[in-house]
Design a protein around this motif. Structure first.
Motif, short mmCIF file in Angstrom:
data_model
loop_
_atom_site.label_atom_id
_atom_site.label_comp_id
_atom_site.label_asym_id
_atom_site.label_seq_id
_atom_site.Cartn_x
_atom_site.Cartn_y
_atom_site.Cartn_z
N VAL A 193 21.43 119.55 -48.13
CA VAL A 193 22.68 118.93 -48.53
C VAL A 193 22.61 118.36 -49.94
O VAL A 193 23.58 118.43 -50.70
N GLN A 252 23.39 120.78 -52.82
CA GLN A 252 24.74 121.28 -52.59
C GLN A 252 25.78 120.20 -52.89
O GLN A 252 26.83 120.47 -53.47
N SER A 253 25.48 118.96 -52.51
CA SER A 253 26.40 117.85 -52.74
C SER A 253 26.60 117.61 -54.23
O SER A 253 27.71 117.36 -54.70
N ARG A 310 28.88 120.40 -55.49
CA ARG A 310 30.25 120.33 -54.99
C ARG A 310 31.04 119.17 -55.60
O ARG A 310 32.25 119.25 -55.78
N LYS A 350 30.27 116.77 -41.35
CA LYS A 350 29.77 118.00 -40.71
C LYS A 350 28.26 117.94 -40.56
O LYS A 350 27.71 118.31 -39.50
N SER A 351 27.56 117.46 -41.60
CA SER A 351 26.09 117.42 -41.56
C SER A 351 25.59 116.43 -40.52
O SER A 351 24.65 116.71 -39.77
N TRP A 359 23.22 128.57 -46.00
CA TRP A 359 22.97 127.48 -45.05
C TRP A 359 22.06 127.93 -43.91
O TRP A 359 21.17 127.18 -43.49
N LEU A 413 31.30 117.40 -46.07
CA LEU A 413 29.86 117.71 -46.04
C LEU A 413 29.11 116.65 -45.25
O LEU A 413 28.23 116.97 -44.43
N TYR A 414 29.45 115.38 -45.46
CA TYR A 414 28.79 114.28 -44.73
C TYR A 414 29.09 114.36 -43.24
O TYR A 414 28.17 114.34 -42.40
#
Length: 447
Positions: free
Chosen positions: A277, A280-281, A284, A299-300, A10, A296-297
């Motif tokens: 993202v 990675q999304s 995941r 936090k991003s 990251w 993820l959403y």
């Protein structure tokens, strides 16, 4: 120790992507800073309309292909990659033929409605750029899918740096600039970008002997909604400038574009986070499920807001000074436009990552419907508000449609993956001490 490789991914990827987005926006902004002084208000307006049109043409191909290519390479076995890449090239070729035909047919029409005769030759020469940039997009997509970003960064530097170097030389030495010269320079920079992108992607660029019908259908099936989403999103961002050109004048479009150029600086962290993202999304979702996507959403978005909010506040407080510095006093009418556009910039991280997350988990149809609804509302509002209150109508139209799109998107995210919007603000405020303790203090200690 287990989190260290993830953190390194990251940090490294984020740093490269922020640099890439910063360099892209910097060169675009610096080029604009020079062009607004080199060109007349009319010519700058025509150039704005040309860029708006070609951006949509690029998005037609990118929307159909790039996200689908990245998603499936990221989430499939390596032995399937040659068939995926070959199918993507096949679709790219078909789309390119369609778009080039469209350019030839619509160029005279656009030049008439915008009262810009030189637009015809600009668009015809643009065909060469379209071919080179299409190949570059394919190479960059392969690199991104393999979680590498160096080539994309260097390609951006070379392409935009070449164009900027030319306009800067013209400005410094008072060389007369015709709009057609700018397109010729863009052809050269697109060729360079394509060659560099190929050099970085070639190790992973393995093609199959035959075009897989199954993968063509799969890529197109996924891409058709991503395509619609991207086109609708771009129309939301450019329809105001196009309608100003048609309903008022190219100069009005140019004035609005100045406000948009300033707010593009705010997109740097959001674009960088979205680029990282997406692959990675996709990974995941396959391995960890919806709970990981929710985090993820939130936090991003929180991280992006932490970077964006201070910039928005600064630009809002000093909007007059900023416009005078970058464009001069002849563009005073851009100051109130900038203040309105800054307000909907705060919603940008939510919307960009909404589409990014849903696309990566295969819900492209939902993203498409939301964005096309927002774009339609924007189009209708632009028509009536520009006709009734002039240039400011374009800014208010985009603000209203952005708020509507934000409300709908958050309702869908809550229902689909359980997103809680309040968590994004928690992560936003946590970002500052976390960044200080986790990254800044260790760096200072090393010194």
């Amino acid at each position: 120790m287990e989190n260290k490789p993830k953190d390194q991914y990251w940090i490294k990827s984020g740093f490269i992507n922020i640099l890439q987005n910063f360099s892209g926006v910097f060169f675009g902004f610096a080029g604009f800073y020079v062009l607004v002084r080199l060109l007349s208000k009319h010519d700058f307006g025509v150039w704005t309309l040309f860029i708006s049109t070609t951006t949509i043409l690029e998005a037609i191909r990118s929307g159909l292909l790039q996200n689908a290519l990245v998603k499936y390479i990221s989430s499939t076995d390596k032995k399937e990659h040659p068939e995926i890449i070959t199918a993507s090239f096949a679709i790219s070729g078909i789309v390119s033929v369609f778009c080039i035909t469209t350019i030839i047919l619509i160029a005279p029409f656009l030049s008439r409605i915008w009262d810009s005769p030189q637009l015809v030759s600009l668009l015809y020469f643009y065909i060469a750029i379209y071919l080179f940039s299409g190949m570059q997009a394919q190479f960059n997509g392969v690199e991104q899918a393999n979680l590498r970003f160096n080539g994309i960064f260097i390609t951006t530097i070379i392409r935009q740096g070449t164009f900027f170097a030319y306009v800067l030389v013209c400005f410094v030495f008072s060389i007369h600039v015709e709009l057609i010269y700018l397109v010729w320079v863009q052809i050269l920079s697109a060729l360079l970008g394509m060659l560099i992108a190929y050099n970085f992607a070639k190790d992973n660029l393995v093609l199959s002997r035959n075009v897989s019908k199954m993968w063509v259908n799969k890529l197109f099936g996924y891409g058709k909604y991503a395509f619609g989403t991207l086109i609708s999103s771009l129309l939301s961002g450019t329809i105001d400038q196009m309608m100003l050109g048609a309903l008022l004048s190219p100069a009005a479009s140019g004035a609005f574009n100045i406000a948009v150029r300033v707010t593009n600086l705010i997109d740097i962290p959001g674009n960088a986070v979205a680029t990282i993202v997406f692959p990675q999304s996709a990974k995941r979702m396959e391995s960890e499920g919806p709970g990981a996507i929710k985090y993820l959403y939130e936090k991003s978005v929180g991280t992006t807001l932490a970077l964006v909010v201070p910039v928005v506040l600064f630009l809002y407080l000093f909007s007059g000074t900023v416009i005078h510095l970058i464009a001069g006093e002849k563009y005073n009418d851009s100051i109130p436009l900038l203040q309105i556009t800054l307000l909907y910039c705060l919603l940008g991280p939510f919307g960009r990552l909404f589409g990014n997350i849903l696309d990566s988990i295969g819900k492209t149809k939902i993203t498409f419907l939301v964005v096309i609804g927002s774009a339609t509302l924007n189009l209708v509002l632009n028509y009536f508000l520009i006709r009734s209150i002039g240039v400011m109508g374009a800014a208010y139209a985009t603000l209203i449609s952005s708020i509507a799109g934000f409300i709908v998107a958050q309702a869908i995210l809550r229902k689909t993956i359980g997103v809680n919007i309040l968590n994004t603000f928690v992560y936003m405020f946590q970002f500052y001490p976390e960044f200080l303790n986790k990254h800044l203090k260790p760096m200072l200690k090393m010194k």
